[in-house]
Write a protein that holds these residues in place. Structure first.
Motif, PDB file in Angstrom:
ATOM      1  N   ALA A 114      25.945  58.092  43.443  1.00  0.00           N
ATOM      2  CA  ALA A 114      25.496  58.415  42.080  1.00  0.00           C
ATOM      3  C   ALA A 114      25.053  57.156  41.344  1.00  0.00           C
ATOM      4  CB  ALA A 114      26.618  59.104  41.307  1.00  0.00           C
ATOM      5  N   ASN A 117      21.662  56.169  42.663  1.00  0.00           N
ATOM      6  CA  ASN A 117      20.614  57.077  42.184  1.00  0.00           C
ATOM      7  C   ASN A 117      20.275  56.817  40.722  1.00  0.00           C
ATOM      8  OD1 ASN A 117      20.502  58.276  44.674  1.00  0.00           O
ATOM      9  ND2 ASN A 117      21.711  60.066  44.116  1.00  0.00           N
ATOM     10  N   ARG A 224      24.126  67.118  42.128  1.00  0.00           N
ATOM     11  CA  ARG A 224      23.993  65.671  42.003  1.00  0.00           C
ATOM     12  C   ARG A 224      25.263  64.965  42.461  1.00  0.00           C
ATOM     13  NH1 ARG A 224      21.920  65.628  36.216  1.00  0.00           N
ATOM     14  NH2 ARG A 224      23.814  64.449  35.874  1.00  0.00           N
ATOM     15  N   TYR A 400      15.392  62.734  40.523  1.00  0.00           N
ATOM     16  CA  TYR A 400      16.778  62.386  40.188  1.00  0.00           C
ATOM     17  C   TYR A 400      17.572  63.613  39.752  1.00  0.00           C
ATOM     18  CZ  TYR A 400      20.758  60.615  37.589  1.00  0.00           C
ATOM     19  OH  TYR A 400      22.032  60.392  37.117  1.00  0.00           O
ATOM     20  N   GLY A 403      18.877  66.048  42.249  1.00  0.00           N
ATOM     21  CA  GLY A 403      19.964  65.613  43.119  1.00  0.00           C
ATOM     22  C   GLY A 403      19.513  64.874  44.351  1.00  0.00           C
TER      23      GLY A 403
END
Length: 410
Positions: A114, A117, A224, A400, A403
């Motif tokens: 995460a 990202n 996500r 984004y 996910g």
């Protein structure tokens, strides 16, 4: 030879980072490194927990000195001990503990993903914002150069007495305002560069502008990584609740102790035949907490409430993520339309400018209309180029919020 050295060194100072390189460097910055250390810490804790449930071996020795010897007490005595302890059953605490720590490890892995990202989105935005500002700067420079040429022309006519002073001052003012605007754009460019340096922990001199983002073939929303991390964290809390609950169940463990004694009597005649040099004792131990005024039950219920709290947070985050994804899809569609409309507007403004410029030079319109047309032309050019980079930003946002990893779609 001395003339070739600067030429050989020049590429070192003009190296341009691509978006892929910026993302790669940003994925190894201190924030990600910190998250990796957290993961390693939890993995080591898990290994430690597994080791603690293996048989433990303890060894020891002691020396005794007695002031008065008896048949069972030597004046000097050495004792050596070795014991093995193993937990047979602990109310399924071990099972819950392993699952709890496995969930925390999965949560840390998702947190790293995460974090990467999120950084990818920020760096991608900065990258395309940089080129939007560069396009803005280029158009402003072209406008300023044209205004300077017009200023020279109008000053010539002013000296000839065919134009008034206020016409010269109007264009001169526009040149100065454009110069200020150019400096403001340069400042924004430097802010973007310095922010990129914060992400990649390296000096940025130049950026390569050949990168674009391709959209996924299937634009479907998936969970996500940041929400996955929350789910794993919530699961770990539920396993913690089961650990607390296990305190109400029996604990069974076995202990095997081997003892070796050496006796040193000052008077050997006192030594008893009942003294044992070597002894091995095996014990099976059972303990069961049958009453603790509800302490264990309340601890369990507390963890259950914490779990329910985290579940509510997850549901909220999922709903929020879905809204963000749908907005990203809508923003992308608007950006695609904007690219077409701004391109058409730029073409129209350029044609209108050529017509007004012709009329202005033939003195059929004043310089106010000409300057307005000039500004409109370059503003339209700016908007058209910036719309292209804005479209790339909207693509990055959609990837984004769906996910996925932006780096996979460059």
């Amino acid at each position: 030879m001395k003339f070739f050295l600067p030429i050989l060194c020049l590429p070192l100072f003009l190296y341009a980072y691509t978006l892929d390189e910026l993302l790669e460097l940003s994925h190894n910055n201190k924030v990600v490194e910190s998250a990796k250390h957290t993961l390693t810490s939890k993995e080591l804790l898990y290994e430690s927990s597994k080791s603690s449930y293996l048989p433990s071996i303890d060894i020891g020795a002691n020396y005794e000195n007695a002031s008065t010897e008896t048949a069972t007490t030597a004046q000097n005595k050495l004792e050596f001990q070795a014991s093995i302890t193993y937990t047979i059953y602990d109310g399924d605490k071990k099972k819950s503990l392993y699952k709890q720590q496995e969930s925390l490890i999965d949560s840390s892995k998702s947190t790293i993903e995460a974090t990467k990202n999120s950084i990818s989105l920020d760096v991608s935005k900065l990258y395309f914002e940089y080129f939007g500002l560069k396009a803005d700067k280029e158009a402003t420079i072209q406008e300023m150069e044209q205004l300077k040429e017009e200023l020279k022309r109008i000053e010539f006519f002013y000296e000839a007495g065919s134009v008034t002073k206020d016409e010269v001052l109007t264009i001169d003012s526009r040149v100065k305002n454009t110069l200020v605007l150019l400096q403001e754009i340069e400042l924004e460019i430097q802010k973007v560069i310095h922010t990129l340096e914060y992400y990649i922990s390296k000096r940025v001199e130049h950026i390569d502008g050949n990168t674009t983002i391709k959209l996924p073939i299937e634009q479907e929303e998936s969970l996500r990584a940041d929400i996955k991390a929350l789910e794993y964290e919530a699961t770990s809390v539920m396993h913690e609740a089961n650990i607390e609950k296990s305190q109400n169940l029996p604990l069974v463990y076995i202990d095997d102790t081997l003892t070796h004694n050496e006796y040193y009597f000052d008077n050997e005649s006192l030594k008893s035949s009942f003294l044992v040099d070597d002894q091995n004792i095996i014990m099976l131990n059972v303990s069961w907490n049958i009453f603790d005024f509800g302490a264990t039950t309340k601890a369990y219920e507390s963890k259950v409430q914490e779990y329910l709290s985290k579940k509510s947070t997850i549901e909220y985050e999922k709903s929020k993520a879905n809204v963000e994804y749908r907005l990203a899809k809508k923003s992308l569609l608007i950006a695609q339309v904007k690219v077409k409309s701004t391109k058409a507007a730029a073409e129209a403004a350029s044609l209108a400018y050529e017509l007004i410029k012709f009329k202005y030079k033939n003195q059929t319109i004043d310089n106010v209309a000409y300057l307005a047309s000039l500004s409109e032309k370059y503003n339209a050019q700016r908007n058209s180029k910036k719309a292209l980079y804005e479209l790339e930003i909207r693509k990055a946002e959609l990837i984004y919020f769906s996910g996925k990893d932006i780096k996979e779609f460059l």
